[in-house]
Scaffold this active site. Structure first.
Site, short mmCIF file in Angstrom:
data_model
loop_
_atom_site.label_atom_id
_atom_site.label_comp_id
_atom_site.label_asym_id
_atom_site.label_seq_id
_atom_site.Cartn_x
_atom_site.Cartn_y
_atom_site.Cartn_z
NE ARG A 153 -2.46 -1.34 3.48
CZ ARG A 153 -3.06 -1.28 4.68
NH1 ARG A 153 -4.24 -0.70 4.80
NH2 ARG A 153 -2.48 -1.79 5.75
CB SER A 173 8.90 -7.19 -3.15
OG SER A 173 7.61 -7.59 -3.55
CB THR A 232 10.55 6.18 4.66
OG1 THR A 232 9.88 5.53 3.55
CG2 THR A 232 11.19 7.46 4.17
NE ARG A 234 9.70 -0.52 11.56
CZ ARG A 234 8.71 0.28 11.22
NH1 ARG A 234 8.92 1.18 10.28
NH2 ARG A 234 7.53 0.18 11.80
CD GLU A 263 14.72 4.33 14.28
OE1 GLU A 263 13.65 4.48 14.90
OE2 GLU A 263 14.76 4.10 13.06
CG HIS A 282 11.32 6.09 12.68
ND1 HIS A 282 11.61 4.82 13.11
CD2 HIS A 282 10.23 5.96 11.87
CE1 HIS A 282 10.75 3.97 12.59
NE2 HIS A 282 9.89 4.64 11.84
#
Length: 316
Positions: A153, A173, A232, A234, A263, A282
């Site tokens: 999505r 993918s 954006t 992981r 992080e 993030h």
């Protein structure tokens, strides 16, 4: 009932979530990240309910959290929570759905990073403030190739914007088919072709054992020297050491990153000094609508669990 809300960096949890409406609840909000497991256990002592912000705080073991009964995570997937371990210790784990706009907030930030890297926005902003004028030459998006690694999505939203910029959009993918790629506005290509031909490669995969380290030294070496990488999704999907090497050697032109292995990004991390990078903390999901949906649903999760009918339950 004691409730602890973790990692409220911006001090807005109470603004967005009606925690004070929970009858009989003692709500404690933690504003700084607690990385040390011992310190975390001490901070959560006596808490029956913990609200975790995405994957900022890992929950792998629950032995030191004997009072915990409900763990709420913002988002419906959290790789930092061991759901099997939670179930074994009698801890219910609930999530929250994205805002009405879906994953538009992260898709929008993806394009902010792409444009910032390709047009040297940060560099030129600093130059103007320092009295210099036109120090770089930007790169056109129109006519270039956007490679989308993961056409779900979120990836599909990014692909459609690429089309609007006049880019050729390709995708790959492990489970993607040519038919599904076409439905998402992209041309299906092999993994090798994705890395070899993309001018901008953007990552939109879920973190899993299969995707951890998927972009390593070999994949980065296959990219064009003029290409940029944007992540954006992981941090661990990209081998950070290999990325630093590629950026330093100039084998890729730049990177825009909103996610990292650890992080907050530690002080002295080599990415902080890597050339041609735009680094963000993030914030793909950090928007007014996103936070409102997350914190309001977190309170809904707590209230439903109190009533004995938990909602949005995450299972192993």
């Amino acid at each position: 009932m004691k409730i602890v809300v973790l990692d409220d960096y911006q001090r807005v949890a109470r603004t967005y979530g009606p925690f004070d409406s929970l009858a009989g609840a003692e709500v404690e909000v933690v504003h700084e990240h607690i990385a040390d497991p011992g310190e975390l256990a001490a901070a959560l002592r006596g808490a029956e309910v913990v609200v975790a912000m995405r994957e900022r705080t890992p929950f792998r073991s629950f032995d030191k959290l004997p009072d915990l009964r409900l763990l709420v995570t913002t988002g419906m997937v959290n790789a930092a929570i061991d759901l099997a371990a939670a179930a074994a210790h009698g801890v219910t784990v609930c999530g929250t759905e994205p805002a009405g706009s879906g994953y538009a907030n992260t898709a929008e930030l993806t394009w902010a990073l792409i444009l910032a890297v390709q047009r040297h926005v940060v560099t030129e902003d600093r130059a103007v403030r320092e009295g210099r004028w036109q120090t770089t030459v930007g790169t056109d998006l129109a006519g270039s190739t956007l490679g989308v690694l993961g056409l779900g999505r979120l990836g599909t939203q990014v692909a459609r914007v690429g089309q609007a910029f006049g880019m050729r959009v390709i995708a790959w993918s492990q489970n993607l088919t040519p038919e599904r790629a076409a439905e998402g506005g992209a041309t299906y290509v092999s993994k090798d072709e994705l890395f070899a031909t993309s001018d901008v490669l953007t990552v939109h995969l879920k973190l899993s054992r299969r995707t951890t380290g998927l972009i390593g030294a070999a994949e980065l070496a296959a990219m064009k020297p003029s290409a940029v990488l944007v992540n954006t999704s992981r941090g661990p999907i990209v081998d950070e050491a290999a990325l630093v090497t590629a950026l330093t050697a100039g084998t890729i032109a730049g990177a825009g990153l909103d996610v990292f292995d650890v992080e907050p990004l530690p002080a002295g991390h080599p990415l902080r000094d890597a050339p041609n990078t735009v680094l963000l903390p993030h914030i793909g999901y950090v928007t007014d609508a996103g936070y409102r949906a997350m914190y309001e649903q977190a309170v809904e999760d707590i209230r439903a669990w109190q009533a004995g009918a938990p909602v949005r339950v995450l299972t192993p």
